[in-house]
Write a protein that holds these residues in place. Sequence first.
Motif, PDB file in Angstrom:
ATOM      1  N   MET A 194      30.183  15.077  -0.364  1.00  0.00           N
ATOM      2  CA  MET A 194      29.302  15.524   0.685  1.00  0.00           C
ATOM      3  C   MET A 194      30.155  15.988   1.865  1.00  0.00           C
ATOM      4  O   MET A 194      31.078  15.295   2.285  1.00  0.00           O
ATOM      5  N   LEU A 195      29.847  17.150   2.362  1.00  0.00           N
ATOM      6  CA  LEU A 195      30.522  17.706   3.522  1.00  0.00           C
ATOM      7  C   LEU A 195      29.864  17.108   4.764  1.00  0.00           C
ATOM      8  O   LEU A 195      28.631  17.085   4.861  1.00  0.00           O
ATOM      9  N   LYS A 196      30.656  16.592   5.697  1.00  0.00           N
ATOM     10  CA  LYS A 196      30.110  15.974   6.904  1.00  0.00           C
ATOM     11  C   LYS A 196      30.589  16.745   8.122  1.00  0.00           C
ATOM     12  O   LYS A 196      31.779  16.907   8.328  1.00  0.00           O
ATOM     13  N   VAL A 197      29.637  17.222   8.906  1.00  0.00           N
ATOM     14  CA  VAL A 197      29.941  17.965  10.128  1.00  0.00           C
ATOM     15  C   VAL A 197      29.529  17.095  11.308  1.00  0.00           C
ATOM     16  O   VAL A 197      28.376  16.698  11.426  1.00  0.00           O
ATOM     17  N   SER A 207      35.117  18.484  -4.170  1.00  0.00           N
ATOM     18  CA  SER A 207      34.714  17.180  -4.685  1.00  0.00           C
ATOM     19  C   SER A 207      35.921  16.328  -5.091  1.00  0.00           C
ATOM     20  O   SER A 207      35.825  15.110  -5.129  1.00  0.00           O
ATOM     21  N   LYS A 208      37.055  16.949  -5.375  1.00  0.00           N
ATOM     22  CA  LYS A 208      38.247  16.191  -5.755  1.00  0.00           C
ATOM     23  C   LYS A 208      38.939  15.548  -4.557  1.00  0.00           C
ATOM     24  O   LYS A 208      39.573  14.506  -4.686  1.00  0.00           O
ATOM     25  N   ALA A 233      25.035  19.923  -3.514  1.00  0.00           N
ATOM     26  CA  ALA A 233      23.966  20.719  -4.119  1.00  0.00           C
ATOM     27  C   ALA A 233      23.547  21.849  -3.183  1.00  0.00           C
ATOM     28  O   ALA A 233      23.300  22.976  -3.623  1.00  0.00           O
ATOM     29  N   VAL A 234      23.499  21.569  -1.894  1.00  0.00           N
ATOM     30  CA  VAL A 234      23.155  22.610  -0.912  1.00  0.00           C
ATOM     31  C   VAL A 234      24.258  23.659  -0.848  1.00  0.00           C
ATOM     32  O   VAL A 234      23.992  24.859  -0.765  1.00  0.00           O
ATOM     33  N   LEU A 235      25.518  23.219  -0.903  1.00  0.00           N
ATOM     34  CA  LEU A 235      26.633  24.163  -0.904  1.00  0.00           C
ATOM     35  C   LEU A 235      26.588  25.069  -2.132  1.00  0.00           C
ATOM     36  O   LEU A 235      26.849  26.267  -2.038  1.00  0.00           O
ATOM     37  N   ASN A 236      26.236  24.512  -3.292  1.00  0.00           N
ATOM     38  CA  ASN A 236      26.103  25.326  -4.503  1.00  0.00           C
ATOM     39  C   ASN A 236      24.983  26.344  -4.364  1.00  0.00           C
ATOM     40  O   ASN A 236      25.122  27.500  -4.778  1.00  0.00           O
ATOM     41  N   LEU A 237      23.854  25.928  -3.771  1.00  0.00           N
ATOM     42  CA  LEU A 237      22.731  26.847  -3.567  1.00  0.00           C
ATOM     43  C   LEU A 237      23.119  27.979  -2.620  1.00  0.00           C
ATOM     44  O   LEU A 237      22.828  29.152  -2.878  1.00  0.00           O
ATOM     45  N   VAL A 238      23.819  27.646  -1.550  1.00  0.00           N
ATOM     46  CA  VAL A 238      24.263  28.665  -0.594  1.00  0.00           C
ATOM     47  C   VAL A 238      25.259  29.612  -1.249  1.00  0.00           C
ATOM     48  O   VAL A 238      25.231  30.822  -1.009  1.00  0.00           O
ATOM     49  N   LYS A 246      32.945  28.744  -7.069  1.00  0.00           N
ATOM     50  CA  LYS A 246      32.732  27.552  -7.892  1.00  0.00           C
ATOM     51  C   LYS A 246      34.007  26.711  -7.955  1.00  0.00           C
ATOM     52  O   LYS A 246      33.960  25.484  -7.846  1.00  0.00           O
ATOM     53  N   LEU A 247      35.154  27.368  -8.106  1.00  0.00           N
ATOM     54  CA  LEU A 247      36.432  26.651  -8.111  1.00  0.00           C
ATOM     55  C   LEU A 247      36.683  25.956  -6.771  1.00  0.00           C
ATOM     56  O   LEU A 247      37.189  24.836  -6.718  1.00  0.00           O
TER      57      LEU A 247
END
Length: 89
Positions: A1-4, A67-68, A20-25, A60-61
């Motif tokens: 999860m990206l935290k701002v 996530s790593k 999931a939101v980042l993938n949708l964007v 995608k990469l």
Amino acid sequence: MLKVKVKVKDKRFSIPVPYAVLNLVSLIVTSKRINRLINKAIEKDGNKFIFPEIERKDLKLLLQGFSKYRGVILVETRLKDGIEVEVKL
């Protein structure tokens, strides 16, 4: 999860952005139709900048790399007027 995290004077905001939101964007940004709409809007404004086409496989990469490396701070900024911004994986 990206935290701002944003701190402005006495107020603090924390905005969690799930992967999931980042993938949708990323799906939206890599769409050819959206790219054409963005470029048309830029042309109407009179700028000569062209929004580049981005390949889905490249993003995608990048998202898999996010996530790593959880916990890594991507951006940490403090301005003279007291505004602080931190983006963390």
